[in-house]
Design a protein around this motif. Structure first.
Motif, short mmCIF file in Angstrom:
data_model
loop_
_atom_site.label_atom_id
_atom_site.label_comp_id
_atom_site.label_asym_id
_atom_site.label_seq_id
_atom_site.Cartn_x
_atom_site.Cartn_y
_atom_site.Cartn_z
N HIS A 52 82.79 128.67 -48.84
CA HIS A 52 83.87 129.34 -48.12
C HIS A 52 84.96 128.39 -47.66
O HIS A 52 86.12 128.76 -47.60
CB HIS A 52 83.31 130.12 -46.94
N GLN B 268 89.21 130.76 -39.11
CA GLN B 268 89.49 132.03 -39.76
C GLN B 268 88.32 133.01 -39.59
O GLN B 268 87.17 132.60 -39.54
CB GLN B 268 89.73 131.82 -41.26
N THR B 269 88.68 134.27 -39.53
CA THR B 269 87.64 135.28 -39.35
C THR B 269 86.65 135.29 -40.50
O THR B 269 85.47 135.57 -40.30
CB THR B 269 88.28 136.68 -39.22
N TYR B 270 87.13 134.99 -41.73
CA TYR B 270 86.19 135.10 -42.85
C TYR B 270 85.08 134.06 -42.76
O TYR B 270 84.02 134.25 -43.33
CB TYR B 270 86.90 135.07 -44.21
N ARG C 209 88.47 126.65 -40.39
CA ARG C 209 87.30 126.93 -39.56
C ARG C 209 87.50 128.13 -38.64
O ARG C 209 86.60 128.93 -38.43
CB ARG C 209 86.98 125.70 -38.72
N GLN D 222 83.74 133.25 -39.82
CA GLN D 222 82.82 133.89 -38.89
C GLN D 222 82.08 135.04 -39.59
O GLN D 222 80.88 135.23 -39.39
CB GLN D 222 83.57 134.42 -37.67
N ALA D 223 82.83 135.75 -40.44
CA ALA D 223 82.18 136.83 -41.20
C ALA D 223 81.07 136.28 -42.08
O ALA D 223 80.01 136.88 -42.22
CB ALA D 223 83.22 137.58 -42.04
N ILE E 186 79.33 133.67 -41.45
CA ILE E 186 78.21 133.34 -40.57
C ILE E 186 77.41 134.61 -40.28
O ILE E 186 76.18 134.60 -40.29
CB ILE E 186 78.70 132.71 -39.26
N ASN F 236 88.99 126.88 -50.08
CA ASN F 236 90.21 127.15 -49.34
C ASN F 236 90.91 125.88 -48.85
O ASN F 236 91.97 125.96 -48.24
CB ASN F 236 89.91 128.08 -48.16
#
Lengths: 340, 286
Positions: free
Chosen positions: B194, B174-176, B172, B178-179, B181, B198
């Motif tokens: 996403h 991880q930047t990806y 949760r 947020q990316a 979102i 993972n």
């Protein structure tokens, strides 16, 4: 250029519970314009950027102000602060896109790069699987990935840092957003790659006529990239204006100190000047100017007793009690000659 | 570059095959699956055909593994039993996965209230012994393997819930995510596209390990007479009937017992092997 405004931030304040983080920040973004939001760690610049897309972390919220997203011919602009989550999801990636600091972490490791870009196209433009995949390849080509057709099928771990950031930019620009927010887009990259990525951002911004908000702590990045500059300190805007003007003639001692601290000075034979002290902790702001404790020009009574207002004159604004007299004395300009 | 990708792609397979015990276990699982699928085609006799003149006979040309107390062909019953046992285990594992994983993803991703409520429910379920609940349900609803295995699945669900929740909590941040979102993904889409891929690694391992337990659960239930009903055969029900003839024909007990042992061992070995191989892959710098 009489470009229309696309984003209007007005009196934005952000707080983590009782602790204010950002106070009364306002700025405008016009189409085709790049604005740099500059400040050191803890200045609130990243929080401001995240707030624009409703991405504030848990426990942090906008307490006042508005972020209006304007569209030509639309009489009722959308306020992103009050917008519902569905509206926000429609805006994100479609009208306002974001590029993050760490390209190594901002791509999903288990999905191919092409798919991740195609996903945005399918989400917002309703494209079919095949056209979206083709468009993703075109986008990868446009951001300078060699052999885009082949690389689109690769997973992010086979991409280098610079290439990943290119892919992230391709993803952000997929739907030709009106506003691009770039949060320290080159900080995690090698210096040699930084310039390429900045060039790419500027080129794409030009091509698409986007507005860009570049969040950075690096004034060297601002110089060739942005038109205007807003400097933040301890959660407040302290100075704003056109990049050239501010660089040549800073009106706030903090801006002046930042310029003197830039490592670029070293190449001109000058030693970067450190700014002594640290940013005051959020939640315990000094009564007057937040920078006064570190300011070489601070005077007792004038600077540290009452809050200082942001004063606007023409295209520039500054929050400093002594700005006028210091500029008069040319105290804030860099020395013209290098002192050996 | 493609060479690198290709190399990485088969490292997992190679590593699994590289460990001889895992390769063997994998082979066993493939054979069991094929047998389960093709049981009616390969069984030499009808598994419920009685031949009372040839009861409790040892191996012969007509009945390779002999006959049971009703003169039914043991080999055919074992083959058909594979289908019943694996099918029942698959049902339990599916129920556990379908109940546990989505809720785990949700709890791990949303946190706060959702997490609190779901985790308490999971804790409560975990405190119930699976077999006891299955027995209770089978008693209440009448003996049916399907009901019993669904109950087993529900009891196993918290295990999947916990694994999914824990893995999601690390993903949760991880930047990806947020990316994703920032590109306008809905929560459902983020979880599905996403987060799930993972957190798949620990879940796959969990599936294999749970499969082993489910086989044992099915065998236990059928042994107690709460699972599959006669004349159908499963490994557990074959054991149950054979126990009465232990002294006359010990092979009747040994054979299904051996099959259960081998199947459980194979699932556990593959699960362990997968865990090791995937852990090493994830630790590798990319």
């Amino acid at each position: 250029m009489t470009a229309e405004q696309v984003l209007e931030v007005d009196g934005l304040s952000i707080a983590a519970g009782p602790v204010p983080l950002v106070h009364d920040v306002s700025f405008r973004l016009r189409a085709g314009e790049a604005l740099a939001l500059v400040g050191e760690s803890g200045s609130g610049k990243s929080m401001t950027a995240l707030a624009l897309l409703g991405l504030l972390p848990r426990g942090v919220a906008v307490t006042a102000g508005s972020v209006r997203l304007l569209e030509p011919g639309d009489p009722s602009p959308l306020d992103l602060v009050t917008a519902g989550s569905r509206t926000l999801a429609d805006v994100r990636g479609r009208r306002v896109a974001m590029v993050f600091q760490d390209p190594m972490a901002s791509l999903n490791p288990s999905i191919t790069v092409g798919e991740q870009i195609a996903e945005v196209l399918r989400r917002h433009l309703g494209m079919g699987r095949a056209p979206a995949a083709r468009q993703a390849v075109d986008l990868l080509g446009a951001v300078g990935i060699k052999e885009p057709g082949r690389r689109a099928g690769d997973h992010p771990h086979t991409f280098s840092g610079g290439m990943r950031q290119r892919a992230v930019i391709a993803m952000a620009l997929a739907c030709e957003p009106a506003v691009l927010i770039a949060d320290e887009p080159t900080t995690a990259l090698d210096v040699t790659i930084q310039a390429q990525i900045l060039d790419l951002l500027v080129r794409m911004q030009d091509e698409l006529g986007m507005a860009m908000l570049l969040v950075t702590h690096d004034l060297g990045v601002v110089a060739g990239t942005c038109h205007r500059l807003a400097v933040m300190y301890a959660g407040r805007l302290v100075e704003a204006g056109a990049v050239g003007e501010v660089f040549d003639d800073p009106a706030h001692p903090y801006t002046s100190a930042l310029l003197a601290a830039a490592p670029e000075n070293a190449m001109r034979g000058r030693k970067p000047q450190a700014i002594l002290g640290t940013v005051p902790a959020p939640g315990e702001p000094p009564p007057g100017c937040a920078f006064s404790s570190r300011c070489a020009h601070a005077l007792p009574d004038a600077c540290d007793t009452a809050p200082i207002e942001l004063v606007r004159s023409g295209s520039r604004s500054v929050r400093c009690a002594r700005s006028a007299e210091l500029r008069e004395l040319q105290e804030l300009r860099e020395p013209a000659e290098a002192t050996p | 570059m493609t060479a690198i990708t290709a190399a990485r792609r088969d490292t997992l397979g190679r590593r699994l095959a590289g460990r001889r015990d895992v390769a063997l276990a994998l082979g066993v699982l493939v054979v069991l699956t094929l047998v389960a699928l093709a049981a009616p085609l390969i069984a030499p006799h009808d598994p419920v055909d009685q031949d009372l003149l040839h009861r409790l006979e040892g191996p012969s040309a007509a009945h390779w593994l002999g006959t049971d107390e009703s003169g039914r062909d043991v080999l055919s019953r074992l083959l058909h039993g594979t289908r019943v046992s694996l099918g029942a285990s698959l049902l339990a594992v599916s129920v556990a996965t379908v109940c546990g994983v989505p809720l785990g993803l949700l709890a791990g991703y949303l946190g706060r209230g959702a997490d609190l409520v779901l985790s308490r429910v999971a804790d409560a379920l975990l405190s119930i012994p699976g077999l006891v609940l299955a027995i209770a349900i089978a008693t209440a609803l009448g003996p049916s393997l399907t009901n019993a295995m669904i109950a087993v699945g529900v009891v196993y669900a918290p295990g999947f819930y916990r694994v999914a929740r824990g893995a999601t909590m690390t993903v949760r941040g991880q930047t990806y995510i947020q990316a994703a979102i920032t590109t306008g993904c809905s929560t459902t889409r983020i979880l599905w596209r996403h987060v799930l891929p993972n957190v798949g690694t620990p879940l796959i391992v969990k599936v294999f390990l749970t499969f082993g337990y489910a086989i044992l659960a099915e065998a236990s239930l059928s042994f107690l007479g709460l699972g599959v009903q006669p004349p159908l055969a499963s490994w557990g029900s074959m054991l149950k009937r054979a126990v009465r003839y232990l002294e006359q024909e010990p092979m009747l007990v040994v054979l299904p017992g051996l099959v259960i042992l081998v199947a459980v061992l194979a699932f556990n070995t593959v699960g362990d092997g997968l865990r090791d191989a995937l852990a090493r892959r994830d630790r590798e710098p990319s």
